[in-house]
Enzyme design. Structure first.
Site, short mmCIF file in Angstrom:
data_model
loop_
_atom_site.label_atom_id
_atom_site.label_comp_id
_atom_site.label_asym_id
_atom_site.label_seq_id
_atom_site.Cartn_x
_atom_site.Cartn_y
_atom_site.Cartn_z
N GLU A 39 0.81 -1.20 0.20
CA GLU A 39 -0.17 -0.09 0.07
C GLU A 39 0.77 1.07 -0.19
OE1 GLU A 39 -2.89 -0.12 3.19
OE2 GLU A 39 -4.41 -1.52 1.87
N GLU A 75 -6.71 -7.54 -0.53
CA GLU A 75 -7.44 -7.39 0.87
C GLU A 75 -8.88 -7.06 0.89
OE1 GLU A 75 -5.26 -4.95 3.37
OE2 GLU A 75 -3.35 -5.79 2.81
C1 GAL Z 1 -4.57 -2.11 5.26
C2 GAL Z 1 -3.16 -3.13 5.48
C3 GAL Z 1 -3.20 -4.35 6.17
C4 GAL Z 1 -3.81 -4.04 7.42
C5 GAL Z 1 -5.20 -3.41 6.93
C6 GAL Z 1 -6.18 -3.36 8.14
O1 GAL Z 1 -4.11 -1.05 4.62
O2 GAL Z 1 -2.39 -3.35 4.07
O3 GAL Z 1 -1.73 -4.75 6.43
O4 GAL Z 1 -3.14 -3.20 8.37
O5 GAL Z 1 -5.25 -2.25 6.36
O6 GAL Z 1 -6.12 -4.61 8.83
#
Ligand code: GAL
Length: 848
Positions: free
Chosen positions: A188, A257
């Site tokens: 990110e 994600e």
């Molecule tokens: C994203 C990040 C993850 C985790 C998630 C929230 O932005 O890539 O590693 O932190 O947010 O759980």
């Protein structure tokens, strides 16, 4: 054929045959590439479902079950980050043991026949201490993190190469016959790159070519990196990713994600995400051309030890995931997603064959058809947040509930609708158990506990003095949460404190306690949105010498944001004494303070329970700050997951048989408002949309992995900071209570019937299925059954105005004594208690 071969050829043939049968699967290398539609494994485009399991957030003993339950839930790929600070706590000294045994974890996934997406980072965010960076990195001269900086790049390359080489040595890349089909570099960065100015672009270019040069033989991704250089695939993270398009038409649409909930902060309520909305988000993604999505997290687990970041991230990392913190299947989430995955897989042939033809019937109705000469699959979406509609598609009519997607693997019959849950739900309960002590020689008045008081102020001989106030992380290097600031001041007769005297402290965070003349005078804590602590503590001083001992503590180091590595913590001032008797204020900030990193008890190794002079001869001290407590206990019997309930304690850390189960903080309570028990799944989800547990402690129950327990003679050690009553500590085991299901006449038939591949199966009516959660169990009673218009949720069902009076009897007859049962949800089974009304069957059952 064999008869016609020469002897030599026959030998060769037998040899090859022998190889084919007996050679380990690992020798069959897979070629992984990609194109516009999908990842291509051995020449075949694949539609894949992935789930995150971070190996250090559970134990190696839990891994096989977690992986198998993921596979059973329809997951093809296990995704994990790699945690640099776990593996290289000291520069050049590596740790790949226990929960850090990455190779073992990857091999476990391979053994289950699943693939791996290895997200090396090595910046990972992940609510993990310091985002995964080892703290020593911060002390390398001239270093600047995550930018075009030579010292940083050298270290990042060294660690990334170390991991890649480890994987290669064990032949774990698909190109070598292993399970790893994908790898991630950075994480990110696109969210923060603006802050790094012109150095950001060259850094990302460098990261891309550094990764590619490591020659893994499988593709790399960068998430949230719109300018990811070729051949790196840029991917999407978010609650929804259906509108995402990668930066090149030659790259597939990947969602790295997809949040199935959110994480918990101390001081926050517990987030959850309704599965109807999650399924909607996932179905929309595959509807609009996606072919790879990953649940963040499929199993969240536990932040053991001091691994949480934040600051203020709780020890539980449950994440409302399909597998709960303890590894138990969470229903109906797991089951509904399994049905979704199976439905998507029924469309795989069509999905990989072509791009979807997308049409909008009206602004809220979107139809996507994947059609070739041989196959056809369709997705019908209603994105209206309140209105159910009936749509006409290819000559048939379909009822689409608001905010839902229907999946038609043959472009005709609905196998699944995201808003109609066929899966049973279960209610998990924690059964309280009192702490059973192995009292042995301990005196009765100590209630089976022994203790040691941690000295207030400076007690170790590595303390040191300095003028001015020191930043904490630069000084402690995160060797401990704790940092003492100590000062003694002389007050003359006349300027000593009156009743108005106040000690004013300003700290970058994250929490602090102030002791005046050896007594706790007050303290304060930051919170997840603002870690700083500014307090005014009324104090009583005396003429002559006064000691001011300030204990500052961190609660997990910052893990996100531009330059998060430099944000700092601790009492950087000013520190003043206001309202002295003579009306004056003294600024103490630039005085000569004495400092101590960590606690005496930490240096003595009290957490193991083996060292130190433990006191058990007199009355157990309660509500005493800075106290170490120890007891021996018998493990709760059985195999159910175990938790310790810390209600009654303040804040601290706990160890079972020397293993840290994490920071406990049952006194940090969430706000009174903002929660709802029946969150409307319709409409866009965001992290604070659905919260429970308002006005209650964020976390009272702390996971103790079974494998850390013996049957008896277990040691529990606590370090309590603010004060509590250890006699109130109890255990709980997590068990499954009732099994419920709620199926209406308008539900699609169970997906298993579709697999029979007959047209009649596809047209079958809805069926209510109940399954006991554990083998050897049978349905022992039906607590509730109603056919008509029942309402409520599992454990709280009620009869509606319409209800058949034979429902209970029919369900009892079909289910009691069996481990599972199926009942057609139709007036043919129950008769019709109210004509013209769509009816449902609701059942709550117990298994024994
Ligand atoms: C994203 C990040 C993850 C985790 C998630 C929230 O932005 O890539 O590693 O932190 O947010 O759980």
């Amino acid at each position: 054929m064999v008869a016609a071969m020469s002897v030599k050829k026959v030998d060769q043939f037998i040899f090859l045959w022998f190889l084919a049968i007996y050679a380990p699967a690992a020798t069959f290398c897979a070629n992984v590439t990609y194109d516009h539609r999908a990842l291509i494994i051995d020449g075949n485009r694949r539609v894949l479902i992935s789930g995150s399991i971070h190996y250090p957030r559970s134990t190696p003993e839990m891994w096989p079950d977690l992986i198998q339950r993921s596979k059973d839930g329809g997951v093809d790929v296990i995704e994990t980050y790699v945690f640099w600070n776990l593996h290289e706590p000291i520069r050049g000294q590596y740790n790949f043991e226990g929960r850090g045994d990455l190779v073992k974890f990857v091999k476990e996934v391979a053994a289950a026949g699943l693939y791996v997406h290895l997200r090396i980072g090595p910046y990972v965010c992940a609510e993990w201490n310091y985002g995964g960076f080892p703290i020593w990195l911060h002390f390398i001269p001239g270093i600047k993190f995550r930018t075009d900086n030579e010292p940083f790049k050298a270290e990042m390359k060294r660690f990334t190469a170390k991991i890649v080489n480890m994987m290669k040595q064990e032949s774990l890349y698909a190109s070598q016959g292993g399970p790893i089909i994908l790898s991630q570099i950075e994480n990110e960065y696109g969210d923060v790159d603006w802050a790094y100015g012109p150095a950001a672009k060259p850094y990302i270019k460098w990261a891309a070519s550094m990764a590619t040069s490591l020659d893994t033989g499988v593709p790399w991704v960068m998430c949230m990196q719109a300018d990811a250089p070729n051949p790196i695939i840029d991917t999407c993270n978010g609650f929804y990713c259906d509108q995402f398009t990668p930066n090149s038409n030659a790259k597939p649409k990947i969602w790295t994600e997809g949040y199935n909930g959110w994480f918990l902060y101390y001081g926050g309520a517990v987030p959850y995400r309704p599965v109807e909305d999650l399924a909607f988000a996932v179905a929309r993604f595959y509807q609009l051309g996606g072919t790879f999505m990953n649940y963040y997290m499929y199993h969240g687990g536990t932040n053991f030890g001091r691994t949480t970041g934040g600051p203020f991230v709780a020890t539980s990392y449950d994440y409302d995931a399909p597998l709960d913190e303890y590894g138990i299947i969470r229903q109906p989430k797991w089951g509904h997603l399994k049905d979704l995955h199976d439905s998507i897989k029924l469309c795989e042939e069509a999905l990989i064959a072509t791009d979807p033809a997308v049409t909008s019937l009206d602004p809220n109705i979107e139809v996507a058809v994947y059609k070739t000469d041989n196959v056809c699959a369709a997705f019908l979406a209603n994105i209206n947040t309140t209105i159910d509609v009936t749509v006409n598609f290819s000559g048939n009519s379909y009822r689409l509930p608001a905010w839902s997607v229907s999946i038609l693997p043959d472009c005709k019959n609905v196998v699944f609708n995201t808003a109609k849950i066929n899966s049973a739900s279960t209610v998990s309960i924690f059964r309280a158990e009192s702490l059973k002590q192995d009292v042995g020689s301990l005196e009765n008045d100590s209630l089976g506990w022994s203790w040691i008081s941690e000295p207030i102020g400076i007690s170790k001989n590595d303390s040191f003095s300095k003028f001015g106030l020191l930043e904490q992380i630069n000084t402690t290097a995160d060797r401990s949460d704790y940092f003492w600031y100590s000062l003694s001041i002389d007050l003359e007769d006349g300027d000593d404190a009156g009743s108005q005297t106040v000690l004013h402290i300003e700290s970058l965070g994250h929490a602090l306690y102030a002791f005046i003349n050896g007594k706790l005078a007050g303290g304060g804590t930051g919170n997840s949105t603002n870690a700083t602590v500014n307090v005014d503590i009324p104090v009583t001083l005396v003429t002559g010498k006064n000691t001011i001992d300030l204990l500052s503590l961190t609660v997990g180091l910052q893990n996100f944001g531009a330059f998060f590595d430099t944000w700092g913590a601790g009492i950087t001032g000013p520190v003043t004494l206001k309202g002295l008797k003579n009306g004056s204020t003294i600024d103490l900030s630039s005085q000569q303070w004495t400092y101590q990193v960590g606690l005496l008890g930490e240096d003595l190794g009290l957490s193991s329970g083996n060292a130190g002079q433990w006191n058990s001869q007199s009355t157990l001290p309660k509500n005493q700050s800075l106290t170490w407590y120890k007891t021996n206990f018998v493990a709760p019997s059985g195999n159910d997951p175990v938790a310790i309930d810390f209600t009654g304690m303040g804040k601290g850390e706990a160890w079972v048989n020397g293993q840290s189960i994490g920071r406990y903080w049952p006194t940090y309570v969430s706000p009174n408002s903002g929660c709802t028990n029946s969150c409307d799944y319709r409409g866009y989800y965001y992290q604070s949309k659905c919260l429970r547990n308002c006005g209650k402690p964020s976390q009272t129950l702390y996971h103790v992995p079974r494998s850390w327990l013996k049957s008896d003679n277990n040691t529990l050690v606590l370090f309590e900071e603010s004060g509590g009553d250890p006699a109130k500590i109890s255990f709980a085991t997590k068990q499954i209570g009732s099994v419920c299901s709620y199926i209406s006449e308008s539900h699609p038939p169970p997906i298993d019937l579709w697999n029979s591949d007959t047209e009649s199966g596809r047209k079958a009516g809805p069926v209510l299925s109940l399954d006991c959660p554990y083998p050897n169990q049978v349905i022992s009673s039906i607590k509730f059954a109603s056919f008509g218009t029942p309402y409520g949720t599992c454990g709280n069902f009620n009869h509606g105005s319409c209800s058949s009076n034979s429902a209970l009897y029919i369900v009892q007859k079909a289910c009691i004594g069996s481990s599972s049962c199926n009942i057609n949800v139709s007036v043919n089974t129950f008769g019709d208690p109210c004509k013209g009304v769509t009816k449902s069957l609701a059942v709550e059952a117990s298994c024994m």
